[in-house]
Design an enzyme around this catalytic site. Sequence first.
Site, PDB file in Angstrom:
ATOM      1  N   HIS A  42      -4.083 -10.311  33.027  1.00 39.11           N
ATOM      2  CA  HIS A  42      -3.105 -10.939  32.136  1.00 39.11           C
ATOM      3  C   HIS A  42      -2.678 -12.241  32.819  1.00 39.11           C
ATOM      4  O   HIS A  42      -2.146 -12.221  33.928  1.00 39.11           O
ATOM      5  CB  HIS A  42      -1.905 -10.008  31.939  1.00 39.11           C
ATOM      6  CG  HIS A  42      -1.050 -10.366  30.774  1.00 39.11           C
ATOM      7  ND1 HIS A  42      -0.458 -11.598  30.635  1.00 39.11           N
ATOM      8  CD2 HIS A  42      -0.698  -9.640  29.683  1.00 39.11           C
ATOM      9  CE1 HIS A  42       0.243 -11.618  29.522  1.00 39.11           C
ATOM     10  NE2 HIS A  42       0.110 -10.437  28.917  1.00 39.11           N
ATOM     11  N   HIS A  43      -2.917 -13.351  32.149  1.00 35.72           N
ATOM     12  CA  HIS A  43      -2.665 -14.648  32.775  1.00 35.72           C
ATOM     13  C   HIS A  43      -1.182 -14.900  33.026  1.00 35.72           C
ATOM     14  O   HIS A  43      -0.815 -15.791  33.803  1.00 35.72           O
ATOM     15  CB  HIS A  43      -3.269 -15.771  31.912  1.00 35.72           C
ATOM     16  CG  HIS A  43      -3.471 -17.039  32.669  1.00 35.72           C
ATOM     17  ND1 HIS A  43      -2.601 -18.087  32.604  1.00 35.72           N
ATOM     18  CD2 HIS A  43      -4.454 -17.414  33.516  1.00 35.72           C
ATOM     19  CE1 HIS A  43      -3.029 -19.070  33.369  1.00 35.72           C
ATOM     20  NE2 HIS A  43      -4.156 -18.689  33.946  1.00 35.72           N
TER      21      HIS A  43
END
Length: 162
Positions: free
Chosen positions: A135-136
């Site tokens: 998840h950025h």
Amino acid sequence: MWLVTRGIQGINEFRVGMKDGVLGTWKQLTPAYPQFHQDDKTTSLLWTEFCKDFSEFYDNYERDVKVYGDSHGVLSSKGIPLPNAYIISCIPWFTFQSFSLHNHGIKDYYLPSFESGKFVEEEGKVFMPLSVTVHHATVDGYHLKQFFESLQVAMAHPDEWL
């Protein structure tokens, strides 16, 4: 599985998770992995709690596979993975240059997912593709660099952990 799990233990950004609506960092992550059933070509999710000692983890993994590995269904008979479990899987039938997993819009799932592929030998070296989905919002390229560097060092020095 143990090397990847050990590698992400030391990087807080890989251990970010949501519990009871609160964002925080797990002290450690536990690998959850699909167990392939040769008889009907399905998988069931199994997990083995991580421990720092490779031999102890490996013994626990072997026991889990022996006890729960043949149970069919979405989850193995061991039950629901711990809340700090992340997904790690292997596609041993082929190799790849790129692989992408999607979390189907689960916005508050911050834990990484790993997928490895078939080992190949080229010019006397053994290669294994490894894809990671993160998840950025929590993990950036710098954290991936940290992880892959520590994984490479560990793989180059098995005498330090075997």
